[in-house]
Design a protein around this motif. Sequence first.
Motif, PDB file in Angstrom:
ATOM      1  N   LEU A   1     -23.384  -8.460  11.756  1.00 50.33           N
ATOM      2  CA  LEU A   1     -23.590  -9.106  13.056  1.00 50.33           C
ATOM      3  C   LEU A   1     -24.872  -9.928  12.948  1.00 50.33           C
ATOM      4  O   LEU A   1     -25.905  -9.614  13.535  1.00 50.33           O
ATOM      5  N   ARG A   2     -24.807 -10.980  12.176  1.00 47.27           N
ATOM      6  CA  ARG A   2     -26.018 -11.714  11.812  1.00 47.27           C
ATOM      7  C   ARG A   2     -26.353 -12.845  12.778  1.00 47.27           C
ATOM      8  O   ARG A   2     -27.374 -13.510  12.613  1.00 47.27           O
ATOM      9  N   ASP A   3     -25.499 -13.080  13.775  1.00 47.84           N
ATOM     10  CA  ASP A   3     -25.760 -14.166  14.726  1.00 47.84           C
ATOM     11  C   ASP A   3     -26.376 -13.673  16.027  1.00 47.84           C
ATOM     12  O   ASP A   3     -26.586 -14.457  16.957  1.00 47.84           O
ATOM     13  N   VAL A   4     -26.674 -12.385  16.114  1.00 49.53           N
ATOM     14  CA  VAL A   4     -27.286 -11.836  17.327  1.00 49.53           C
ATOM     15  C   VAL A   4     -28.757 -12.240  17.366  1.00 49.53           C
ATOM     16  O   VAL A   4     -29.477 -12.124  16.373  1.00 49.53           O
ATOM     17  N   GLU A   5     -29.208 -12.725  18.514  1.00 50.76           N
ATOM     18  CA  GLU A   5     -30.604 -13.146  18.667  1.00 50.76           C
ATOM     19  C   GLU A   5     -31.463 -11.933  19.018  1.00 50.76           C
ATOM     20  O   GLU A   5     -31.277 -11.307  20.058  1.00 50.76           O
ATOM     21  N   CYS A   6     -32.408 -11.606  18.148  1.00 48.86           N
ATOM     22  CA  CYS A   6     -33.349 -10.512  18.390  1.00 48.86           C
ATOM     23  C   CYS A   6     -34.718 -11.122  18.659  1.00 48.86           C
ATOM     24  O   CYS A   6     -35.283 -11.806  17.793  1.00 48.86           O
ATOM     25  N   ILE A   7     -35.242 -10.898  19.834  1.00 54.26           N
ATOM     26  CA  ILE A   7     -36.461 -11.557  20.294  1.00 54.26           C
ATOM     27  C   ILE A   7     -37.620 -10.565  20.267  1.00 54.26           C
ATOM     28  O   ILE A   7     -37.588  -9.542  20.954  1.00 54.26           O
ATOM     29  N   ASP A   8     -38.649 -10.867  19.456  1.00 55.74           N
ATOM     30  CA  ASP A   8     -39.841 -10.023  19.402  1.00 55.74           C
ATOM     31  C   ASP A   8     -40.661 -10.219  20.668  1.00 55.74           C
ATOM     32  O   ASP A   8     -41.090 -11.339  20.967  1.00 55.74           O
ATOM     33  N   THR A   9     -40.873  -9.146  21.398  1.00 51.77           N
ATOM     34  CA  THR A   9     -41.674  -9.244  22.614  1.00 51.77           C
ATOM     35  C   THR A   9     -43.135  -8.941  22.305  1.00 51.77           C
ATOM     36  O   THR A   9     -43.456  -8.285  21.315  1.00 51.77           O
ATOM     37  N   LYS A  10     -44.002  -9.410  23.181  1.00 51.12           N
ATOM     38  CA  LYS A  10     -45.425  -9.125  23.083  1.00 51.12           C
ATOM     39  C   LYS A  10     -45.840  -8.413  24.348  1.00 51.12           C
ATOM     40  O   LYS A  10     -45.532  -8.865  25.458  1.00 51.12           O
ATOM     41  N   ASP A  11     -46.488  -7.263  24.203  1.00 51.68           N
ATOM     42  CA  ASP A  11     -46.886  -6.489  25.372  1.00 51.68           C
ATOM     43  C   ASP A  11     -47.745  -7.334  26.310  1.00 51.68           C
ATOM     44  O   ASP A  11     -48.662  -8.033  25.874  1.00 51.68           O
TER      45      ASP A  11
ATOM     46  N   LEU B   1     -41.468  -4.221  15.420  1.00 47.76           N
ATOM     47  CA  LEU B   1     -40.887  -3.193  14.557  1.00 47.76           C
ATOM     48  C   LEU B   1     -39.497  -2.811  15.044  1.00 47.76           C
ATOM     49  O   LEU B   1     -38.562  -2.652  14.245  1.00 47.76           O
ATOM     50  N   THR B   2     -39.349  -2.678  16.351  1.00 46.65           N
ATOM     51  CA  THR B   2     -38.045  -2.323  16.925  1.00 46.65           C
ATOM     52  C   THR B   2     -37.006  -3.366  16.571  1.00 46.65           C
ATOM     53  O   THR B   2     -35.871  -3.047  16.192  1.00 46.65           O
ATOM     54  N   MET B   3     -37.379  -4.633  16.678  1.00 47.11           N
ATOM     55  CA  MET B   3     -36.429  -5.701  16.376  1.00 47.11           C
ATOM     56  C   MET B   3     -36.163  -5.809  14.872  1.00 47.11           C
ATOM     57  O   MET B   3     -35.051  -6.173  14.459  1.00 47.11           O
ATOM     58  N   ALA B   4     -37.151  -5.485  14.043  1.00 44.32           N
ATOM     59  CA  ALA B   4     -36.896  -5.472  12.597  1.00 44.32           C
ATOM     60  C   ALA B   4     -35.857  -4.403  12.262  1.00 44.32           C
ATOM     61  O   ALA B   4     -34.946  -4.628  11.446  1.00 44.32           O
ATOM     62  N   MET B   5     -35.969  -3.251  12.898  1.00 45.47           N
ATOM     63  CA  MET B   5     -34.978  -2.197  12.693  1.00 45.47           C
ATOM     64  C   MET B   5     -33.621  -2.608  13.253  1.00 45.47           C
ATOM     65  O   MET B   5     -32.571  -2.319  12.655  1.00 45.47           O
ATOM     66  N   ALA B   6     -33.632  -3.299  14.387  1.00 44.20           N
ATOM     67  CA  ALA B   6     -32.373  -3.775  14.972  1.00 44.20           C
ATOM     68  C   ALA B   6     -31.689  -4.768  14.045  1.00 44.20           C
ATOM     69  O   ALA B   6     -30.475  -4.686  13.817  1.00 44.20           O
ATOM     70  N   ARG B   7     -32.462  -5.701  13.502  1.00 43.40           N
ATOM     71  CA  ARG B   7     -31.871  -6.703  12.593  1.00 43.40           C
ATOM     72  C   ARG B   7     -31.275  -6.031  11.366  1.00 43.40           C
ATOM     73  O   ARG B   7     -30.211  -6.430  10.878  1.00 43.40           O
ATOM     74  N   SER B   8     -31.952  -4.995  10.865  1.00 45.63           N
ATOM     75  CA  SER B   8     -31.438  -4.284   9.701  1.00 45.63           C
ATOM     76  C   SER B   8     -30.095  -3.632  10.016  1.00 45.63           C
ATOM     77  O   SER B   8     -29.137  -3.716   9.222  1.00 45.63           O
ATOM     78  N   LYS B   9     -30.000  -2.999  11.177  1.00 48.36           N
ATOM     79  CA  LYS B   9     -28.740  -2.358  11.577  1.00 48.36           C
ATOM     80  C   LYS B   9     -27.643  -3.393  11.776  1.00 48.36           C
ATOM     81  O   LYS B   9     -26.495  -3.205  11.360  1.00 48.36           O
ATOM     82  N   LEU B  10     -27.974  -4.477  12.442  1.00 52.46           N
ATOM     83  CA  LEU B  10     -26.972  -5.508  12.713  1.00 52.46           C
ATOM     84  C   LEU B  10     -26.500  -6.156  11.420  1.00 52.46           C
ATOM     85  O   LEU B  10     -25.312  -6.481  11.279  1.00 52.46           O
ATOM     86  N   ASP B  11     -27.414  -6.319  10.478  1.00 49.45           N
ATOM     87  CA  ASP B  11     -27.041  -6.914   9.197  1.00 49.45           C
ATOM     88  C   ASP B  11     -26.049  -6.026   8.457  1.00 49.45           C
ATOM     89  O   ASP B  11     -25.101  -6.517   7.832  1.00 49.45           O
ATOM     90  N   GLU B  12     -26.235  -4.708   8.533  1.00 47.85           N
ATOM     91  CA  GLU B  12     -25.301  -3.781   7.884  1.00 47.85           C
ATOM     92  C   GLU B  12     -23.896  -3.915   8.461  1.00 47.85           C
ATOM     93  O   GLU B  12     -22.905  -3.682   7.763  1.00 47.85           O
ATOM     94  N   HIS B  13     -23.806  -4.268   9.730  1.00 49.37           N
ATOM     95  CA  HIS B  13     -22.513  -4.428  10.400  1.00 49.37           C
ATOM     96  C   HIS B  13     -22.054  -5.890  10.427  1.00 49.37           C
ATOM     97  O   HIS B  13     -21.103  -6.219  11.132  1.00 49.37           O
TER      98      HIS B  13
END
Length: 555
Positions: A113-123, A99-111
């Motif tokens: 910044l679509r080439d930033v690698e957002c890695i979903d972690t697993k606890d 969820l955190t990375m989905a929100m991060a991708r949304s923010k980056l897309d608005e700016h």
Amino acid sequence: MSTPTLRVLPLGGLGEIGKNMTVVELDDRIIIVDVGLRFPTAEMVGIDLVLPDFSYLRDRIDDIEAIVVTHGHEDHLGALPWILRDLKTQDIPIYGGPLTMAMARSKLDEHRLRDVECIDTKDGERYQIGPFELEMVHMTHSIPDASAVVLRNAAGTVLFTGDYKFDQTPVDGNPADIARLAEIGKEGVTLLCGDSTNVDRAGWSLSESVAGPHLEEVFSRCDGRIIVTCFASNIHRVQQVVDAAAALNRKVALIGRSMKKNTNIGKSLGHIDLPDGIQIQPREIDQFPDHKVVVVSTGSQGEPLSALRRMAYKDHHQVQLKKGDTIVFSATPIPGNERAVNETVDRLYEMGCTVITTKDAPIHASGHGYAEEVKLMLNLTKPTYVMPFHGDHKRIQMHADLAEAVGVPAANIFKGENGKPLQIDGKGARFVDKVQSGVIYVDGVDLGEEADAALRDRRMLAGDGIFVVVATISEQTGESVADPEVIFRGVPYSVDEEQLIDEIRDGVDASLIQAAKDGVHDLDALQSILHDDLAALVFKKLKRRPMVMPVVVEV
């Protein structure tokens, strides 16, 4: 073989609530934990956002291995696109829960910044990032996918709790992983950086699941429209509002861009369920009877541009509040936001609305643990050193007192501040020389430093207005050759306007005559003299200090 040196440098979040950001550095390699922001206070005229001062990183871009984000709240994630834009890089990977990375991708897309690698972690999984080994530990907070961050390295293990509470009956049925925290404690925690937000509250925090039934009970007593305001990222709370509305056969409308965006992200990841037919669009609100509508809105903190604030000031194009509406504040003010919230509440009462806050009913549960939960965290992890995080100076001191109460030696507790690195090496732990820290302001799409003269000018203009005086002088003699033009805007005054203008003109003439006698002919020097003389005159007459702008023209 030399002992590795670990430095933990908070750039935000200490001595304040908000804009959390910490640099963890091992032998010149860096991991950043959280990149948060906070919202402006009333005196920050025209400012949209407040970021940590990350100038320390501008010459260290190639040393940054990754950014790790504990959860998706703005005070931990919101500065991400601004920082990457300023550093002019998209090559730093971002780690966090789905969820955190989905929100991060949304923010980056608005700016863009679509080439930033957002890695979903697993606890529970481990990730090797340069000289660091990262592990995320599941925690409960007021947003799904909140995690503690464990950074193992050659100098020891650092554990960042992030924002947390030990909720045994969370809405999603997934309590914090206490067992894993205890295991990590047995392995050995060198430094604990812990949440201090609610250390001033005794006992244990209420479970999030308590809020839902009370919201339904409040709704059942309302005959008109219900407007609920909460954090847009509090997806569990939005779900409880939807459930209460469904139980009472009301429709739900989401108001506010961030509310709609976060709810859609939550739906796509299975964190929120909207029954078929329950959601209506804002434009459809007036098509239903008042007793059939619940509106969920941003604005629980009185933010100037939020939906509820605009409704309160009759400036919202979709929702016009009226007598009979009930406004439910399902949130408590963040320390520092009380004034803005109170102003909003007062406006709502003036409009004839009924206002229900947490003082009237238990319709909110904090996402931060109380004092007993902070003690539990300390006892589970058994850290060698403790550095209280996420709190003003009072809360940092109280967290330190709790740590000492459960057996941490006072010499091993470090009450830090933004910009002061804690260094850990073979000699132990100690603070070392401060680095530049502070804030960076966002004004529209531009970044500005704290000392930005524009902000000081805005405060002066907002408080006392402006005087503009245009003086026309002879190039040969330097004396005035025409009546000075006097323009003032936003200046509060209690004297006669024409008399004031005449006195200012006389003051300009006298100042120019004296400057000519003194042989001052440089235009910049003349404007400086005029500024000082007129500022003194205006203060004498009005007991105020408006901005004074003299303009000297030679003919």
